[in-house]
Enzyme design. Sequence first.
Site, PDB file in Angstrom:
ATOM      1  N   SER A 450       1.030  -1.108  -0.082  1.00 42.57           N
ATOM      2  CA  SER A 450       0.296  -0.054   0.031  1.00 42.57           C
ATOM      3  C   SER A 450       1.193   1.095   0.080  1.00 42.57           C
ATOM      4  CB  SER A 450      -1.088   0.163   1.477  1.00 42.57           C
ATOM      5  OG  SER A 450      -1.420  -1.025   1.554  1.00 42.57           O
ATOM      6  N   CYS A 643      -7.104  -1.174   7.125  1.00 44.07           N
ATOM      7  CA  CYS A 643      -5.949  -0.868   6.665  1.00 44.07           C
ATOM      8  C   CYS A 643      -4.987  -1.921   7.257  1.00 44.07           C
ATOM      9  CB  CYS A 643      -5.165  -0.693   6.050  1.00 44.07           C
ATOM     10  SG  CYS A 643      -3.746  -0.766   4.472  1.00 44.07           S
ATOM     11  N   ASP A 688      -9.186  -1.586   3.028  1.00 45.00           N
ATOM     12  CA  ASP A 688      -7.469  -2.632   2.252  1.00 45.00           C
ATOM     13  C   ASP A 688      -6.727  -3.513   3.469  1.00 45.00           C
ATOM     14  OD1 ASP A 688      -5.207  -2.249   0.739  1.00 45.00           O
ATOM     15  OD2 ASP A 688      -4.737  -0.496   1.422  1.00 45.00           O
ATOM     16  N   TRP A 690      -4.687  -7.344   3.472  1.00 39.87           N
ATOM     17  CA  TRP A 690      -3.832  -8.500   3.455  1.00 39.87           C
ATOM     18  C   TRP A 690      -3.373  -9.679   4.208  1.00 39.87           C
ATOM     19  CZ3 TRP A 690      -2.204  -3.459   4.056  1.00 39.87           C
ATOM     20  CH2 TRP A 690      -0.368  -3.224   4.763  1.00 39.87           C
TER      21      TRP A 690
HETATM   22  P1  FAD Z   1       6.674 -14.233   0.998  1.00 43.21           P
HETATM   23  O1  FAD Z   1       7.640 -15.260   0.704  1.00 43.21           O
HETATM   24  O2  FAD Z   1       5.738 -14.184   0.321  1.00 43.21           O
HETATM   25  O3  FAD Z   1       5.679 -15.209   2.768  1.00 43.21           O
HETATM   26  C1  FAD Z   1       4.415 -13.985   3.601  1.00 43.21           C
HETATM   27  C2  FAD Z   1       3.920 -15.655   4.095  1.00 43.21           C
HETATM   28  O4  FAD Z   1       3.890 -16.627   3.792  1.00 43.21           O
HETATM   29  C3  FAD Z   1       5.068 -15.791   5.106  1.00 43.21           C
HETATM   30  O5  FAD Z   1       5.003 -14.907   5.921  1.00 43.21           O
HETATM   31  C4  FAD Z   1       4.483 -17.538   5.454  1.00 43.21           C
HETATM   32  O6  FAD Z   1       3.487 -17.115   5.966  1.00 43.21           O
HETATM   33  C5  FAD Z   1       4.312 -17.946   4.035  1.00 43.21           C
HETATM   34  N1  FAD Z   1       4.799 -18.841   3.180  1.00 43.21           N
HETATM   35  C6  FAD Z   1       6.452 -18.540   2.439  1.00 43.21           C
HETATM   36  N2  FAD Z   1       6.345 -19.103   1.599  1.00 43.21           N
HETATM   37  C7  FAD Z   1       6.518 -20.693   3.176  1.00 43.21           C
HETATM   38  C8  FAD Z   1       6.447 -22.008   2.812  1.00 43.21           C
HETATM   39  N3  FAD Z   1       7.661 -22.432   2.456  1.00 43.21           N
HETATM   40  N4  FAD Z   1       6.215 -22.642   4.648  1.00 43.21           N
HETATM   41  C9  FAD Z   1       5.496 -21.799   5.018  1.00 43.21           C
HETATM   42  N5  FAD Z   1       4.688 -20.632   4.932  1.00 43.21           N
HETATM   43  C10 FAD Z   1       5.110 -20.114   4.146  1.00 43.21           C
HETATM   44  N6  FAD Z   1       2.594  -5.521   3.426  1.00 43.21           N
HETATM   45  C11 FAD Z   1       3.435  -4.627   4.429  1.00 43.21           C
HETATM   46  O7  FAD Z   1       4.772  -5.266   5.541  1.00 43.21           O
HETATM   47  N7  FAD Z   1       2.980  -3.228   3.795  1.00 43.21           N
HETATM   48  C12 FAD Z   1       2.233  -2.734   3.334  1.00 43.21           C
HETATM   49  O8  FAD Z   1       1.652  -2.087   3.466  1.00 43.21           O
HETATM   50  C13 FAD Z   1       1.328  -4.468   2.425  1.00 43.21           C
HETATM   51  N8  FAD Z   1       0.324  -3.838   2.195  1.00 43.21           N
HETATM   52  C14 FAD Z   1      -0.502  -4.678   1.564  1.00 43.21           C
HETATM   53  C15 FAD Z   1      -1.221  -4.409   0.493  1.00 43.21           C
HETATM   54  C16 FAD Z   1      -1.676  -5.704  -0.590  1.00 43.21           C
HETATM   55  C17 FAD Z   1      -3.073  -4.839  -1.386  1.00 43.21           C
HETATM   56  C18 FAD Z   1      -1.511  -6.885  -0.485  1.00 43.21           C
HETATM   57  C19 FAD Z   1      -2.004  -7.975  -0.820  1.00 43.21           C
HETATM   58  C20 FAD Z   1      -0.565  -7.433   0.371  1.00 43.21           C
HETATM   59  C21 FAD Z   1       0.495  -5.716   0.872  1.00 43.21           C
HETATM   60  N9  FAD Z   1       1.609  -6.055   2.206  1.00 43.21           N
HETATM   61  C22 FAD Z   1       1.897  -5.391   2.643  1.00 43.21           C
HETATM   62  C23 FAD Z   1       2.237  -7.810   2.484  1.00 43.21           C
HETATM   63  C24 FAD Z   1       2.777  -7.739   1.366  1.00 43.21           C
HETATM   64  O9  FAD Z   1       2.364  -8.023   0.002  1.00 43.21           O
HETATM   65  C25 FAD Z   1       4.013  -9.082   1.820  1.00 43.21           C
HETATM   66  O10 FAD Z   1       2.707 -10.408   1.689  1.00 43.21           O
HETATM   67  C26 FAD Z   1       4.668  -9.080   2.617  1.00 43.21           C
HETATM   68  O11 FAD Z   1       5.388  -7.980   2.371  1.00 43.21           O
HETATM   69  C27 FAD Z   1       5.830 -10.996   2.810  1.00 43.21           C
HETATM   70  O12 FAD Z   1       6.480 -11.186   1.576  1.00 43.21           O
HETATM   71  P2  FAD Z   1       7.635 -11.757   1.751  1.00 43.21           P
HETATM   72  O13 FAD Z   1       7.852 -11.729   0.193  1.00 43.21           O
HETATM   73  O14 FAD Z   1       8.653 -10.769   2.393  1.00 43.21           O
HETATM   74  O15 FAD Z   1       7.035 -12.968   2.033  1.00 43.21           O
END
Ligand code: FAD
Length: 690
Positions: A450, A643, A688, A690
């Site tokens: 966001s 949010c 908003d 997630w």
């Molecule tokens: P990822 O690697 O994608 O992991 C995310 C989660 O998936 C983990 O915590 C775990 O629970 C699970 N997971 C992944 N891999 C495994 C595995 N091998 N085994 C078990 N579980 C697993 N985030 C913010 O910090 N700020 C924002 O403003 C924000 N805004 C968003 C707005 C929208 C519309 C959406 C959809 C999401 C938003 N998010 C926000 C969340 C963001 O998009 C990400 O999902 C978040 O930052 C995690 O990303 P990552 O790639 O680091 O984690």
Amino acid sequence: AELDTLDIIVLGVILLGTLAYFTKGTLWGITKDPYANAFANANGAKAGRSRNILEKMDETGKNCVIFYGSQTGTAEDYASRLAKEGKSRFGLETMVADLEEYDFDNLDAMPSDKVAMFILATYGEGEPTDNAVEFYEFITGEDVSFSEGSDPALQNLNYVAFGLGNNTYEHYNSMVRNVDKALQKLGAHRIGEAGEGDDGAGTMEEDFLAWKDPMWAALAEKMGLEEREAVYEPTFGIVDRDNLTADSPEVYLGEPNKMHLEGTAKGPFNSHNPYIAPIAESRELFSAKDRNCIHMDVDISGSNLSYQTGDHIAIWPTNSGDEVDRFLDVIDLKEKRSNVISVKALEPTAKVPFPTPTTYDAIVRYHLEICAPVSRQFVATLAAFAPNDEVKAEMTRLGSDKDYFHTKTGPHFYNIARFLDTVGKGAKWTNIPFSAFIEGLTKLQPRYYSISSSSLVQPKKISITAVIESQMIPGRKDPFRGVATNYLFALKQKQNGDPNPSPFGKTYALDGPRNKFDGIHVPVHVRHSNFKLPSDPGKPVIMVGPGTGVAPFRGFIQERAKQAQNGATVGRTLLFFGCRKRSEDFLYEAEWEEYKNALGDSLEIVTAFSRETSKKVYVQHRLKERAKEVGELLSQKAYFYVCGDAAHMAREVNTVLAQIIAESRGVSEAKGEEIVKNMRAANQYQEDVW
Ligand code: FAD
């Protein structure tokens, strides 16, 4: 048959190589690379392709089309799995189709000996995914009309439906529900149940697996299909390109499309074509020792990208070096990581999900979601390629016994490489065709954030507020680390002076393919959202945003402060913010004071610190304490925003608000709930989450 096709390709390589030799390379000069897939130019790629699905099916001899509406790749992945299973188990001639790429006004001409499957994710507030918008509007439209004009219009259409949703959202699985209803209304025949997967309960994959078997049985009966022993057939052929090296200019080393390869990238920048944006600034926001949250300003001034306050930015991450190594190691491809290969679809409707020729390293680093949880169905597929019989037996059991699989894998946060390494007890998995990974793993997905700035204040600089994903896993030395956030964290460290950052021992190819991201860049695109301030700044706003849920509200408040400075009358601006401790994770504490200079007493930040008192206090408690004022503001048509965490917080806030309304208006709680529902429908209550 699979070998035949591969043989033909290999023979083709030899033949063309010979031709190239005899023509002294002139053939190579005039033809484009014959093994490069048509990924290329994101904007031009779709031009000229037929949008007629029946024509396409006839041309390619298909009798089953699996349409998908996908936002994060899961629905697309399920569609591919159904296509493979239909073919291998029942001899169906299947194809997968992106809803965006076809027209639907001739669905009524689909003969009854064919079947259409719809795998549909619901996004956000019950909306279709971006690629399904047109289809959804068409099929649910008031005056939908078809080519044949029969009545009922879709009386010959046989279909199957599965939805991907999240029960923590108000409009659970509304896409599949509404499409199913619309198709029924048009006279189409559904085979099996309309399945529903629930991400909120964490059971998506199991819901899908539980739905598909009875569906196949019903379909087999309806279409008179014979089940046969399923034998794995690769969808993609891998051709070694020994004449090329990673330095050859036509080899993709992670560039997302041809323009990026050739250095001519230009807009429109979108989910097929990211902008490689400079990062203007980045800094840590927490003062806690064991948790991190970063603020990052991404500069879009060199692009034609624009955004509006409340929109989302997509970050295109790359996998960390240690996970890329682990993956290549377990399938014994480490030595060949820089070898150049082309990937060819062995089936005319299949699409290679990344541009080639490329290297194994680039595919694994930039294009496959190698860190995601392991799919049980994929485990069942991989059993056939186990390094020995003992491991094969274990894989078969894991793939077929749901409870066993979840007890064995649940607590460990395995990704595919860690899983194979553990189950194989360290043996290398050299028998798995690389195609299986391209089919069985999701494409590496951009992550959304966001936007935490106002486009009125900084139209060409997008702010992100992201908490770094990190979780301790019992029995494991290294914590689980999220893909995108740790990549961003490394970029932040580099920007702040560390030339070779390795946060938590993780390294990233921060310079990108051919150093194209050098000087601190990150690939991005912008996604429009409906999360918007009222157009009249005089209207009061109530915002609930604990943790990083505060992100868009920083943008909102920035915007209202600017409007006040410009002389507008700005209404009451009430923010409920929560975190653990004022001294650790109170985001933007100092900034709020600046905005108060512009907005005066109309701005108030109501805080809830959950770990400062013995009894935990959350934003919803504070909201309740402020019931009187909240009730009054709502009667002045205040806009209400939530949010952040979808699973718990947003729900509880919804409940508390309904109670507040019930009390302040002297109506029942059920009536309060109904009023909140109506507020949602009128965009006066916006989420908003997630
Ligand atoms: P990822 O690697 O994608 O992991 C995310 C989660 O998936 C983990 O915590 C775990 O629970 C699970 N997971 C992944 N891999 C495994 C595995 N091998 N085994 C078990 N579980 C697993 N985030 C913010 O910090 N700020 C924002 O403003 C924000 N805004 C968003 C707005 C929208 C519309 C959406 C959809 C999401 C938003 N998010 C926000 C969340 C963001 O998009 C990400 O999902 C978040 O930052 C995690 O990303 P990552 O790639 O680091 O984690």
